[in-house]
Design a protein around this motif. Structure first.
Motif, PDB file in Angstrom:
ATOM      1  N   ASP A  84      15.320  -1.311 -37.719  1.00 51.25           N
ATOM      2  CA  ASP A  84      15.704  -2.548 -36.691  1.00 51.25           C
ATOM      3  C   ASP A  84      14.937  -2.286 -35.357  1.00 51.25           C
ATOM      4  N   GLY A  85      13.986  -3.017 -34.935  1.00 50.40           N
ATOM      5  CA  GLY A  85      13.263  -2.817 -33.854  1.00 50.40           C
ATOM      6  C   GLY A  85      11.824  -2.471 -33.923  1.00 50.40           C
ATOM      7  N   ALA A  89      11.201   1.062 -31.864  1.00 48.23           N
ATOM      8  CA  ALA A  89      12.476   1.715 -32.487  1.00 48.23           C
ATOM      9  C   ALA A  89      12.313   3.160 -33.210  1.00 48.23           C
ATOM     10  N   THR A 204      17.765   1.730 -31.077  1.00 49.06           N
ATOM     11  CA  THR A 204      18.561   0.869 -31.739  1.00 49.06           C
ATOM     12  C   THR A 204      19.522   1.784 -32.663  1.00 49.06           C
TER      13      THR A 204
END
Length: 386
Positions: A84-85, A89, A204
């Motif tokens: 995620d990201g 991230a 994240t």
């Protein structure tokens, strides 16, 4: 000749360490979102961090303390995929890993906590992470036997007679095959020059739990702890706090340009610390220092190598990576199921890690560790106490 032996050993340490897992690192960085240029930048950062760390430790402590990038960590990234990201991230997760290693240096209780994770669970998680990578040669030889089968045969012959050189030589053979088909006319001189690609880290929850935490645990349990044990087995006291501080700083600094983790070497550590490096134990530190200088040279070639690898046909680089990790997979599976009382928790840990599932944006390695620890507490501990 005896005076030159540590120098030759140090060069061998660098070549084996670099060539033996180069393909795994590139595959891992690209799996979590890096472009070819960003993967090259991460590789350069890792080489420089290792080099500077080895030079400092060797000259400061006069011991054969060798460093490496986290090969199991790179394999973990292949299994985890994009978090995620995205890439920023992933870079944030690398920064957190460096911070956790530094915290471990300052507070030994954290290192003891990591070491308290049952060995079958840790090894089963690592085996599950490696599983998909080690399947790559099987899939590739079915799809492209004319190109892949010779590499597998070469690896088999080398592993039989000179196992330490099997992965680096197969990697060089793959580069030759890639060079045959490479679009040389589309390259410019600037493409081969080393350059760093800074990235603003993003943090994240999915990346922290799904990548940073498993990467830290794998690096500590599969690299730092056994690496320290290997060096100690040759009669050297490992400056644990200093080593973790150096690798933590190297990881944190390298993270912002794409490096994932630096740690004590486990496999190549024996090359520098053994009598083959020098009969006098007080002279073997020179092998580690030479390896540091060699890694600075290899950093200059990283961009060109990543550029070539990015133009390889499907399955070629993955085959090199899978073959390089096959012995590690075997050792992990053996350690995971060696005790009858822990086989069910270890088997479940392996299956969850190998599944590649993502739940709530968190990758399989975290869930494998969590599920394995629960099953260990329920099934293995009562039997051990009985």
């Amino acid at each position: 000749m005896e005076r030159k032996q540590p120098v030759l050993t140090g060069i061998t340490v660098a070549l084996v360490g670099f060539g033996g897992s180069f393909a795994v690192v590139v595959a891992g960085l690209q799996a979590v979102g890096a472009t070819a240029d960003q993967a090259a930048s991460g590789l350069i950062a890792l080489c420089i961090a290792q080099a500077l760390g080895m030079l400092y430790l060797a000259y400061r402590y006069r011991r054969p303390l060798t460093l490496a990038w986290s090969t199991p960590g790179a394999a973990l990234m292949v299994t985890t995929g994009q978090v995620d990201g995205g890439w920023s991230a992933a870079v944030g997760a690398f920064v957190v890993v460096g911070g956790l290693i530094l915290v471990t240096a300052l507070w030994p209780w954290l290192g003891r906590t990591v070491a308290s994770i049952p060995r079958p669970i840790a090894q089963a998680m690592l085996a599950g992470v490696l599983f998909s990578l080690c399947l790559a040669p099987v899939r590739a030889v079915v799809e492209d036997p004319l190109w892949i089968a010779p590499l597998i045969l070469l690896w088999l012959l080398l592993f039989r007679w000179v196992p330490a050189w099997s992965a680096p030589v197969v990697f060089l053979a793959a580069l030759v095959l890639i060079s045959v088909e490479a679009p040389w006319g589309s390259f410019s001189g600037a493409d081969f020059l080393p350059r760093l690609e800074p990235v603003m880290p993003e943090f994240t929850i999915g990346a922290l739990l799904g990548l940073a935490l498993p990467l830290y645990l794998v690096t500590m349990a599969s690299q730092n702890v056994p690496g320290s044990a290997v060096i100690s087995s040759y009669g050297y006291e490992v400056p644990w706090r200093a080593s973790l501080t150096v690798t933590g700083l190297g990881t944190t600094a390298g993270a912002v340009v794409g490096g994932h983790a630096v740690n004590l070497a486990a496999i190549t550590a024996a090359l520098a610390a053994s009598p083959e490096s020098h009969q006098d134990p007080h002279q073997r530190w020179r092998a580690a220092a030479t390896a540091g200088w060699a890694y600075l040279v290899l950093a200059g070639a990283a961009a060109a190598l990543v550029l070539l690898v990015s133009h390889g046909r499907p399955g070629l680089v993955e085959t090199v990576a899978g073959l390089a990790l096959l012995s590690t997979l075997g050792a992990s599976l053996s350690a995971a199921v060696s005790e009858e009382s822990s086989r069910i928790p270890a088997a479940a840990t392996f299956l969850i890690a190998a599944s590649g599932v993502t739940v709530f944006g968190i990758g399989a390695a975290f869930w494998a560790l969590a599920g394995g620890m629960v099953l260990w507490a329920v099934l293995a501990r009562p039997k051990a106490a009985a």
